[in-house]
Design a protein around this motif. Sequence first.
Motif, PDB file in Angstrom:
ATOM      1  N   PHE A 375       0.844  -1.194   0.000  1.00  0.00           N
ATOM      2  CA  PHE A 375       0.000   0.000   0.000  1.00  0.00           C
ATOM      3  C   PHE A 375       0.883   1.249   0.000  1.00  0.00           C
ATOM      4  O   PHE A 375       1.865   1.320   0.748  1.00  0.00           O
ATOM      5  N   SER A 376       0.519   2.224  -0.817  1.00  0.00           N
ATOM      6  CA  SER A 376       1.216   3.509  -0.799  1.00  0.00           C
ATOM      7  C   SER A 376       0.918   4.204   0.525  1.00  0.00           C
ATOM      8  O   SER A 376      -0.238   4.301   0.945  1.00  0.00           O
ATOM      9  N   ILE A 377       1.960   4.677   1.169  1.00  0.00           N
ATOM     10  CA  ILE A 377       1.776   5.341   2.456  1.00  0.00           C
ATOM     11  C   ILE A 377       1.136   6.710   2.233  1.00  0.00           C
ATOM     12  O   ILE A 377       1.580   7.491   1.388  1.00  0.00           O
ATOM     13  N   ALA A 378       0.097   6.996   3.007  1.00  0.00           N
ATOM     14  CA  ALA A 378      -0.682   8.228   2.823  1.00  0.00           C
ATOM     15  C   ALA A 378      -0.204   9.352   3.728  1.00  0.00           C
ATOM     16  O   ALA A 378      -0.878  10.382   3.825  1.00  0.00           O
ATOM     17  N   SER A 379       0.924   9.174   4.369  1.00  0.00           N
ATOM     18  CA  SER A 379       1.420  10.188   5.303  1.00  0.00           C
ATOM     19  C   SER A 379       2.888  10.456   5.035  1.00  0.00           C
ATOM     20  O   SER A 379       3.585   9.632   4.450  1.00  0.00           O
ATOM     21  N   SER A 380       3.345  11.621   5.488  1.00  0.00           N
ATOM     22  CA  SER A 380       4.775  11.931   5.453  1.00  0.00           C
ATOM     23  C   SER A 380       5.332  11.802   6.871  1.00  0.00           C
ATOM     24  O   SER A 380       4.610  11.978   7.853  1.00  0.00           O
ATOM     25  N   TRP A 381       6.605  11.487   6.954  1.00  0.00           N
ATOM     26  CA  TRP A 381       7.233  11.329   8.269  1.00  0.00           C
ATOM     27  C   TRP A 381       7.227  12.648   9.037  1.00  0.00           C
ATOM     28  O   TRP A 381       7.007  12.686  10.252  1.00  0.00           O
ATOM     29  N   ASP A 382       7.457  13.759   8.329  1.00  0.00           N
ATOM     30  CA  ASP A 382       7.509  15.065   9.002  1.00  0.00           C
ATOM     31  C   ASP A 382       6.180  15.405   9.666  1.00  0.00           C
ATOM     32  O   ASP A 382       6.146  15.948  10.773  1.00  0.00           O
ATOM     33  N   ALA A 383       5.074  15.085   8.991  1.00  0.00           N
ATOM     34  CA  ALA A 383       3.755  15.429   9.530  1.00  0.00           C
ATOM     35  C   ALA A 383       3.284  14.415  10.575  1.00  0.00           C
ATOM     36  O   ALA A 383       2.486  14.755  11.452  1.00  0.00           O
ATOM     37  N   HIS A 384       3.769  13.176  10.469  1.00  0.00           N
ATOM     38  CA  HIS A 384       3.321  12.112  11.376  1.00  0.00           C
ATOM     39  C   HIS A 384       4.530  11.276  11.793  1.00  0.00           C
ATOM     40  O   HIS A 384       4.640  10.099  11.422  1.00  0.00           O
ATOM     41  N   PRO A 385       5.460  11.841  12.558  1.00  0.00           N
ATOM     42  CA  PRO A 385       6.681  11.111  12.921  1.00  0.00           C
ATOM     43  C   PRO A 385       6.377   9.826  13.685  1.00  0.00           C
ATOM     44  O   PRO A 385       5.526   9.804  14.571  1.00  0.00           O
ATOM     45  N   GLY A 386       7.066   8.763  13.284  1.00  0.00           N
ATOM     46  CA  GLY A 386       6.916   7.486  13.962  1.00  0.00           C
ATOM     47  C   GLY A 386       5.665   6.725  13.582  1.00  0.00           C
ATOM     48  O   GLY A 386       5.380   5.670  14.160  1.00  0.00           O
ATOM     49  N   LYS A 387       4.918   7.240  12.597  1.00  0.00           N
ATOM     50  CA  LYS A 387       3.658   6.600  12.235  1.00  0.00           C
ATOM     51  C   LYS A 387       3.564   6.395  10.717  1.00  0.00           C
ATOM     52  O   LYS A 387       4.190   7.110   9.941  1.00  0.00           O
ATOM     53  N   VAL A 388       2.753   5.402  10.348  1.00  0.00           N
ATOM     54  CA  VAL A 388       2.436   5.121   8.948  1.00  0.00           C
ATOM     55  C   VAL A 388       0.920   5.144   8.814  1.00  0.00           C
ATOM     56  O   VAL A 388       0.216   4.455   9.554  1.00  0.00           O
ATOM     57  N   GLN A 389       0.416   5.956   7.901  1.00  0.00           N
ATOM     58  CA  GLN A 389      -1.022   6.013   7.679  1.00  0.00           C
ATOM     59  C   GLN A 389      -1.340   5.477   6.282  1.00  0.00           C
ATOM     60  O   GLN A 389      -0.643   5.806   5.308  1.00  0.00           O
ATOM     61  N   LEU A 390      -2.374   4.647   6.197  1.00  0.00           N
ATOM     62  CA  LEU A 390      -2.771   4.013   4.944  1.00  0.00           C
ATOM     63  C   LEU A 390      -4.231   4.316   4.645  1.00  0.00           C
ATOM     64  O   LEU A 390      -5.028   4.538   5.564  1.00  0.00           O
ATOM     65  N   LEU A 391      -4.569   4.328   3.374  1.00  0.00           N
ATOM     66  CA  LEU A 391      -5.949   4.465   2.921  1.00  0.00           C
ATOM     67  C   LEU A 391      -6.257   3.218   2.104  1.00  0.00           C
ATOM     68  O   LEU A 391      -5.745   3.045   1.003  1.00  0.00           O
ATOM     69  N   VAL A 392      -7.076   2.323   2.650  1.00  0.00           N
ATOM     70  CA  VAL A 392      -7.258   0.992   2.075  1.00  0.00           C
ATOM     71  C   VAL A 392      -8.729   0.735   1.763  1.00  0.00           C
ATOM     72  O   VAL A 392      -9.588   0.839   2.651  1.00  0.00           O
ATOM     73  N   ALA A 393      -9.016   0.401   0.510  1.00  0.00           N
ATOM     74  CA  ALA A 393     -10.366   0.013   0.108  1.00  0.00           C
ATOM     75  C   ALA A 393     -10.508  -1.489   0.295  1.00  0.00           C
ATOM     76  O   ALA A 393      -9.761  -2.275  -0.307  1.00  0.00           O
ATOM     77  N   LEU A 394     -11.440  -1.904   1.150  1.00  0.00           N
ATOM     78  CA  LEU A 394     -11.672  -3.327   1.341  1.00  0.00           C
ATOM     79  C   LEU A 394     -12.377  -3.901   0.113  1.00  0.00           C
ATOM     80  O   LEU A 394     -13.276  -3.277  -0.456  1.00  0.00           O
ATOM     81  N   VAL A 395     -11.941  -5.075  -0.290  1.00  0.00           N
ATOM     82  CA  VAL A 395     -12.454  -5.707  -1.513  1.00  0.00           C
ATOM     83  C   VAL A 395     -13.654  -6.571  -1.157  1.00  0.00           C
ATOM     84  O   VAL A 395     -13.531  -7.593  -0.472  1.00  0.00           O
TER      85      VAL A 395
END
Length: 586
Positions: A375-395
Amino acid sequence: MIPLILYASETGNAQDVAERVSRSFRAAGRKITVQSMDTFPISSLIHVPLLILITSTHGRGDPPPAMTSLWKALLRSNLPEDILEDVHFTLFGLGDSSYERFCYAGKILARRMEGLGANRLAEYGWGDERSPNGIEDALIPWLKQTLDTFLPYLPVSPDYSPISSTDLPLPIYSLTSIASSSNSKRKQKEMIKPDDWVWATMRKNERVTKEDWWQDVREIELEFDDEDAEPYLPGSICSLQPQSDQADVNTFLEMMDLESQADKPMQVEALLEEQPLPQHLPPSDKPTTLRSLLTNHLDLRCSPRKSFFEWLRRLSPDEREQERLDEFIDDPDEIHTYATRPSRTIVETLADFRNTKIPLSHILEILPPLRRRQFSIASSWDAHPGKVQLLVALVEYKTNLKIPRRGLCSQWLDQLTVGIKLPIHISPPTLFLPPNPDTPVILVGPGTGVAPMRAFVETRVKQGAIENTALYFGCRSEYADFYFSDEWKKYGEMGVNIQIAASRDQEEKVYVQHLIKENKEEVQEWLVEKGGHVYISGSSNAMPREVRDALAWCISKDGAGDFTEEEAKEYVERMFEEKRGGEESW
């Protein structure tokens, strides 16, 4: 002399072809090695006299991730033009002719191999999913030619005994019981972390589409457990390893009469000296169980390919089942009708062939790997340090038989609760922002394709590049699937050019390409006069092509530029060739 098959697979099809080719060599009494390209030591390539390359094509003609390291190594400018003169090879590419760059990854790899002195030993094959019989139309004649060309160079194994296509070959991997140990007493459903992955804790798993909307899209937030986790670049990729549904696992164990073996400590080993364990299986020094393998490593939910029916034919003791399986093997359209169109799963297929049992000795070869999802990460490290945010469409969908289906990864994600720990892997981006913040950037991301574009917007705001950043986001309705709506409003007020195409909110549908044309003067100025960049992310249907056509129109005489129609299209294509443009599609 042992031939080497190197494959780069995105959905598992290229790996399946590679394994089918290897079985053909072994059936003829020849040794052969099969490896994924990303596990092969690239410096050893010059010492491979006989090589078979098998690769899919990723996105807009890009090499699949597993081919990336090999491809970059082959592109080094300081390589001698004859460095591969001792390598004799052939290649099979998989693709879809409806895409603009059909089998492009295979074609550029073959061209580069020849450019470095490698010798083509047999004609290349180009498998087309759009062909009447799918890739089989190209694969079968290519494989026959490859065998006819390669086999005379190879000695027959001393212990070779001819077998027919319906005989069960000797196993190449073993799954044997071992004495119980503390390492083998892990919980059977515990998630498995590969060595190069890291642990993260789920902090958010929220639906962001309206409850009455047809699609369930989730905003997922994961927090690194290691406080010293290395920052990731905007546009990076996050891999997740889903688990099989326990109902599928239990059903499989029951149908195969393997319930008594399910929880015994076991060890996986390669039985052939020349064939290493594939990367989707646990290493020999890590005890496992059959239940853990079925949960974490092997896929019971995917639709069976031709190779699966070939295995069942070798195993079935029932004459009626054998006749049906022969029909599948002889006519790929039968497989398409039975398995592919209705998305029939392996477990469901085995229920239809109830007299056939997969033995423990061959289970690791017959069941396909449980693929990691990226999944392409939907966040930048600078804006959300230490975190990974995803936008996922369930199939979720209904088959042509009106049977409701849910994707394996989607069902797994839906069951994950806040606070759970899971392994993740961060891969480098395929799209890169220009190093100079003064360079204008146009971002196009309809639907969940907006995920990496959000990370780019956050980065550009941090860089102070607000005035020369534009985002074109497409949704169906501002009411139902307007992802990150509050953020786009905030960034718009700050000065980012935010353009929203809510296609169903008016009588005449409006898409991102329409809004691009409405902003023709800015597009022309940014792309031509200021040397700007453009990035497209989203579904690989007609959208990317139509966006590129809209960009070309903007810089043509019909729009706001000076180019002819042909010159404008060439300019846009050249932008992508020169990495001033990037596309990430699926």
